[in-house]
Design a protein around this motif. Structure first.
Motif, short mmCIF file in Angstrom:
data_model
loop_
_atom_site.label_atom_id
_atom_site.label_comp_id
_atom_site.label_asym_id
_atom_site.label_seq_id
_atom_site.Cartn_x
_atom_site.Cartn_y
_atom_site.Cartn_z
N UNK A 199 66.91 -28.88 12.92
CA UNK A 199 67.92 -29.00 11.87
C UNK A 199 67.34 -29.62 10.61
N UNK A 200 66.38 -30.54 10.77
CA UNK A 200 65.76 -31.16 9.61
C UNK A 200 64.91 -30.16 8.83
N UNK A 201 64.26 -29.25 9.56
CA UNK A 201 63.38 -28.29 8.88
C UNK A 201 63.98 -26.92 8.68
N UNK A 202 65.13 -26.64 9.31
CA UNK A 202 65.66 -25.28 9.26
C UNK A 202 66.92 -25.10 8.47
N UNK A 203 67.53 -26.19 8.01
CA UNK A 203 68.78 -26.06 7.28
C UNK A 203 68.54 -25.69 5.82
N UNK A 204 69.05 -24.55 5.34
CA UNK A 204 68.88 -24.21 3.92
C UNK A 204 69.66 -25.13 3.00
N UNK A 205 70.77 -25.69 3.47
CA UNK A 205 71.53 -26.64 2.64
C UNK A 205 70.70 -27.89 2.38
N UNK A 259 70.43 -37.46 1.42
CA UNK A 259 70.71 -38.27 2.60
C UNK A 259 72.06 -37.90 3.22
N UNK A 260 73.06 -37.68 2.35
CA UNK A 260 74.39 -37.32 2.85
C UNK A 260 74.36 -35.96 3.54
N UNK A 261 73.65 -35.01 2.94
CA UNK A 261 73.55 -33.69 3.56
C UNK A 261 72.80 -33.75 4.87
N UNK A 262 71.76 -34.59 4.94
CA UNK A 262 71.00 -34.74 6.18
C UNK A 262 71.89 -35.25 7.30
N UNK A 263 72.73 -36.23 7.00
CA UNK A 263 73.66 -36.76 7.99
C UNK A 263 74.69 -35.70 8.40
N UNK A 264 75.18 -34.94 7.42
CA UNK A 264 76.17 -33.91 7.71
C UNK A 264 75.57 -32.81 8.58
N UNK A 265 74.37 -32.37 8.24
CA UNK A 265 73.71 -31.33 9.03
C UNK A 265 73.47 -31.80 10.46
N UNK A 266 73.02 -33.05 10.58
CA UNK A 266 72.78 -33.60 11.92
C UNK A 266 74.07 -33.68 12.72
N UNK A 267 75.16 -34.08 12.05
CA UNK A 267 76.45 -34.19 12.73
C UNK A 267 76.97 -32.83 13.19
N UNK A 268 76.88 -31.84 12.31
CA UNK A 268 77.33 -30.49 12.66
C UNK A 268 76.52 -29.93 13.82
N UNK A 269 75.20 -30.14 13.76
CA UNK A 269 74.33 -29.63 14.82
C UNK A 269 74.64 -30.29 16.16
N UNK A 319 80.55 -19.07 19.62
CA UNK A 319 80.82 -19.59 18.28
C UNK A 319 80.00 -20.86 18.03
N UNK A 320 79.91 -21.72 19.05
CA UNK A 320 79.10 -22.95 18.91
C UNK A 320 77.64 -22.61 18.66
N UNK A 321 77.12 -21.59 19.35
CA UNK A 321 75.73 -21.17 19.13
C UNK A 321 75.56 -20.59 17.73
N UNK A 322 76.56 -19.85 17.27
CA UNK A 322 76.50 -19.29 15.91
C UNK A 322 76.45 -20.41 14.87
N UNK A 323 77.21 -21.48 15.10
CA UNK A 323 77.19 -22.62 14.17
C UNK A 323 75.84 -23.34 14.24
N UNK A 324 75.27 -23.42 15.44
CA UNK A 324 73.93 -24.00 15.57
C UNK A 324 72.90 -23.19 14.80
N UNK A 325 72.98 -21.88 14.94
CA UNK A 325 72.01 -21.01 14.27
C UNK A 325 72.20 -21.03 12.76
N UNK A 326 73.41 -21.33 12.30
CA UNK A 326 73.60 -21.49 10.86
C UNK A 326 72.79 -22.65 10.33
N UNK A 327 72.62 -23.68 11.17
CA UNK A 327 71.87 -24.88 10.76
C UNK A 327 70.38 -24.69 10.96
N UNK A 328 69.99 -24.22 12.15
CA UNK A 328 68.56 -24.20 12.51
C UNK A 328 67.92 -22.83 12.37
#
Length: 377
Positions: A201-207, A285-295, A364-373
């Protein structure tokens, strides 16, 4: 949305070469006459007559063009990541709607099957009623339950139609085009622990990558603001043709724009750039926390759905099928009442629906994971 983001990114890639190029040179023509506004007046009689040609070039202060190019490159990188994020967002939404349509299709099939089973039960109840072994109330209950299934059937059809329209819109299809066919869905196997998820998630999130690009761009803007204390320069050269018998003139000009009012322009610009750089760091930093939370929440949802699917598939549904078959046989010989039989049918219906609900939620959960990573496993 994706096309717009791609075009915006491609437009931003054209900026670095522009801002790193010197300003356009200036060409000048000078004509000086003596004693009259008419052209060439004083050409033969005055030392002051001349016709001149010149060229001048503005040169930004040291390092400014390089920093402006770097800043523009970070803008283009930001645009690229926003394009990637838009693509993943649409992809995730398409998958989510598809899995919801899959759930509705399976539910409708279950309701059709139950409707047929209730029809058979109703026929058995009528037969028992005619021979004096059943109650009229049983017939009414069977009819009522059939009506309830028809109502639920209509509700799922309505949701299915609405989601078909949303899916067509995302895919750029006409609303009146044929509905999209929904095939079978099998549970996706995804082995992923929390440490792997954090790394991906740290290296794969486009956001997150977009915010990091904006943070880097703000850092370059701050450096450029500091360069504002350096003067910009102008270099010019001109040739002046004088009258007959007089020598021609050649002139070299050097100029500089002095940041004289730095406390009103350059200093506030540095303060502004510093605040924007700090804002960009906080946003990252806020986006990093949000991405981590969503993942993490998506990973938990995936694992929960896996456990529920296993419980339904290996335990509850087989038990409910055995219970329904037993209740059907017992009702035909009068060993259980009608309500027990109907309850067994509805219990099995609900468990099958809940299994497919869990399967859809799992995908759907896997699709949301793949959106992040991304599609990395």
């Amino acid at each position: 949305m994706i096309t717009s983001a791609r075009m915006h990114w491609q437009a931003l890639t054209k900026v670095p070469v522009q801002v790193s190029t010197l300003p356009d040179p200036q060409v000048s023509l000078q004509h000086f006459t003596v004693g009259s506004p008419q052209p060439f007046s004083g050409y033969e009689s005055s030392d002051f007559y001349y016709t001149g040609f010149g060229v001048s070039q503005d040169i930004p202060g040291p390092g400014k063009l390089r920093l402006e190019k770097s800043e523009a490159e970070k803008d283009a990188e930001y645009g690229k990541h926003r394009y990637e994020a838009a693509g993943r967002e649409v992809e995730e939404k398409v998958k989510e709607i598809y899995f919801e349509l899959f759930y509705h299709a399976k539910t409708l099939a279950i309701l059709d099957r139950n409707q047929e089973e209730l029809r058979q039960i109703q026929q058995i109840a009528e037969t028992r009623y005619r021979v004096g072994q059943g109650l009229q109330q049983d017939l009414i209950k069977a009819q009522l339950q059939t009506t309830e299934i028809l109502k639920e059937h209509a509700m799922h059809h309505q949701e299915e139609d609405q989601e078909q329209l949303e899916l067509k819109q995302l895919l750029g299809r006409d609303p009146d085009s044929p509905n999209i066919e929904i095939g079978e869905v099998e549970a996706t196997h995804l082995e992923l622990d929390s440490m792997q998820l954090a790394r991906l998630s740290d290296g794969g999130s486009p956001d997150l990558a977009a915010d990091r690009a904006m943070e880097a761009r703000s850092a370059e803007a701050l450096k450029l603001a500091h360069q504002g204390y350096w003067p910009d320069f102008t270099v010019g050269y001109s040739f002046e043709k004088t009258g007959p018998g007089f020598r021609d003139y050649y002139m070299l000009n050097l100029g500089a724009k002095i940041p004289l009012y730095f406390w009103r322009r350059q200093t506030p610009a540095i303060e502004q750039a510093a605040l924007e750089a700090e804002s960009a760091r906080e946003q990252t930093m806020a986006t990093q926390l949000q991405v981590s939370s969503v993942a993490e929440s998506s990973l938990v949802a995936m694992r929960t759905a896996e456990r529920m699917m296993s419980i339904y598939r290996d335990g509850l549904i087989p038990q409910a099928e055995t219970s329904q078959a037993s209740a059907m046989s017992a009702y035909q010989v009068g060993k259980v009442d009608f309500q027990t039989l109907v309850s067994s049918v509805l219990d099995l219906q609900n468990l099958r629906q809940e299994y497919y609900r869990s399967l859809a939620d799992h995908e759907i959960a896997i699709a949301k994971l793949q959106q992040v990573i991304g599609d990395e496993k």
